[in-house]
Design an enzyme around this catalytic site. Structure first.
Site, PDB file in Angstrom:
ATOM      1  N   CYS A   9       0.864  -1.190   0.000  1.00  0.00           N
ATOM      2  CA  CYS A   9       0.000   0.000   0.000  1.00  0.00           C
ATOM      3  C   CYS A   9       0.897   1.236   0.000  1.00  0.00           C
ATOM      4  O   CYS A   9       2.089   1.130  -0.313  1.00  0.00           O
ATOM      5  CB  CYS A   9      -0.985  -0.016   1.173  1.00  0.00           C
ATOM      6  SG  CYS A   9      -0.229   0.038   2.801  1.00  0.00           S
ATOM      7  N   ARG A  15      -3.308  -0.582   5.393  1.00  0.00           N
ATOM      8  CA  ARG A  15      -3.939  -1.642   4.606  1.00  0.00           C
ATOM      9  C   ARG A  15      -3.053  -2.857   4.378  1.00  0.00           C
ATOM     10  O   ARG A  15      -3.506  -3.992   4.572  1.00  0.00           O
ATOM     11  CB  ARG A  15      -4.411  -1.068   3.263  1.00  0.00           C
ATOM     12  CG  ARG A  15      -5.530  -0.055   3.419  1.00  0.00           C
ATOM     13  CD  ARG A  15      -5.734   0.757   2.155  1.00  0.00           C
ATOM     14  NE  ARG A  15      -4.575   1.604   1.869  1.00  0.00           N
ATOM     15  CZ  ARG A  15      -4.389   2.294   0.772  1.00  0.00           C
ATOM     16  NH1 ARG A  15      -5.288   2.221  -0.199  1.00  0.00           N
ATOM     17  NH2 ARG A  15      -3.320   3.054   0.618  1.00  0.00           N
ATOM     18  N   ASP A 127      -8.329   3.962   1.324  1.00  0.00           N
ATOM     19  CA  ASP A 127      -7.349   4.315   2.346  1.00  0.00           C
ATOM     20  C   ASP A 127      -8.070   4.815   3.606  1.00  0.00           C
ATOM     21  O   ASP A 127      -8.766   5.827   3.552  1.00  0.00           O
ATOM     22  CB  ASP A 127      -6.463   5.416   1.763  1.00  0.00           C
ATOM     23  CG  ASP A 127      -5.331   5.790   2.684  1.00  0.00           C
ATOM     24  OD1 ASP A 127      -5.331   5.339   3.833  1.00  0.00           O
ATOM     25  OD2 ASP A 127      -4.449   6.539   2.234  1.00  0.00           O
TER      26      ASP A 127
HETATM   27  P1  4NP Z   1      -1.756   2.887   4.085  1.00  0.00           P
HETATM   28  O1  4NP Z   1      -2.396   4.230   4.679  1.00  0.00           O
HETATM   29  O2  4NP Z   1      -1.245   3.226   2.696  1.00  0.00           O
HETATM   30  O3  4NP Z   1      -2.889   1.951   4.049  1.00  0.00           O
HETATM   31  O4  4NP Z   1      -0.656   2.478   5.024  1.00  0.00           O
HETATM   32  C1  4NP Z   1      -1.729   5.452   4.702  1.00  0.00           C
HETATM   33  C2  4NP Z   1      -0.850   5.737   5.708  1.00  0.00           C
HETATM   34  C3  4NP Z   1      -0.225   6.964   5.753  1.00  0.00           C
HETATM   35  C4  4NP Z   1      -0.468   7.904   4.783  1.00  0.00           C
HETATM   36  C5  4NP Z   1      -1.347   7.617   3.762  1.00  0.00           C
HETATM   37  C6  4NP Z   1      -1.980   6.390   3.718  1.00  0.00           C
HETATM   38  N1  4NP Z   1       0.157   9.169   4.841  1.00  0.00           N
HETATM   39  O5  4NP Z   1      -0.114   9.996   3.971  1.00  0.00           O
HETATM   40  O6  4NP Z   1       0.970   9.410   5.745  1.00  0.00           O
END
Ligand code: 4NP
Length: 158
Positions: A9, A15, A127
């Site tokens: 991800c 995720r 997300d």
């Molecule tokens: P992930 O979620 O891609 O599912 O781990 C996110 C975690 C952090 C960020 C964006 C999505 N961020 O912009 O910091």
């Protein structure tokens, strides 16, 4: 031959760690831990070294999944060689992975997790990072369904 799955991800804190925790639980439940291996990574370096987001850990734990991964960045020099299935959570992840692919052999390993969905009708895992509890629950619902389908498909490959 051992099958190796890498869930990917953006941040590797919500995720993909959840996908890893759910899928590993299913693999172990079916006694296939010697045959199927999984890990996770992020396309961005933002959260390298961090454990899974505590909200995702909490929602996952309520369903019996332990998330113990530490975030790391996807490495196109090693991950395409070390894994057979490189599975993004949304279209952006898949585009980013395709941009990192070195050749057709790499590209053929790239999937989106919802390609393996059985019952749920989503074309990505949204997300949950900037939202509330329902986003984490929805992500887990989609992941449980797709991880079930993924495991059934892997079991059919000799
Ligand atoms: P992930 O979620 O891609 O599912 O781990 C996110 C975690 C952090 C960020 C964006 C999505 N961020 O912009 O910091």
């Amino acid at each position: 031959m051992k099958k190796r799955v890498l869930f990917v991800c953006l941040g590797n804190i919500c995720r993909s760690p959840a996908a890893e925790g759910v899928f590993r639980t299913y693999v172990e439940r079916e006694g296939l831990a010697d045959e199927i291996e999984c890990a996770s990574a992020g396309t961005s370096p933002y959260h390298i070294g961090e454990p899974a987001d505590h909200r995702m850990q909490m929602h996952a734990e309520k369903r019996g999944y332990e998330l113990d991964s530490i975030a790391r960045a996807f490495n196109s020099k090693t991950d395409f060689d070390n894994f057979d299935f490189v599975i993004g959570m949304d279209d952006q992840n898949v585009w980013d992975l395709r941009a990192k692919a070195r050749n057709d052999k790499d590209r053929k390993k790239i999937y989106k997790i919802t390609d393996f969905a059985v019952d749920m009708d989503y074309d990505a895992v949204p997300d949950p990072y900037y939202g509330g509890a329902t986003g984490f629950e929805l992500a887990l619902d989609i992941l449980e369904d797709a991880c079930d389908g993924l495991l059934q498909q892997l079991k059919e490959i000799p």
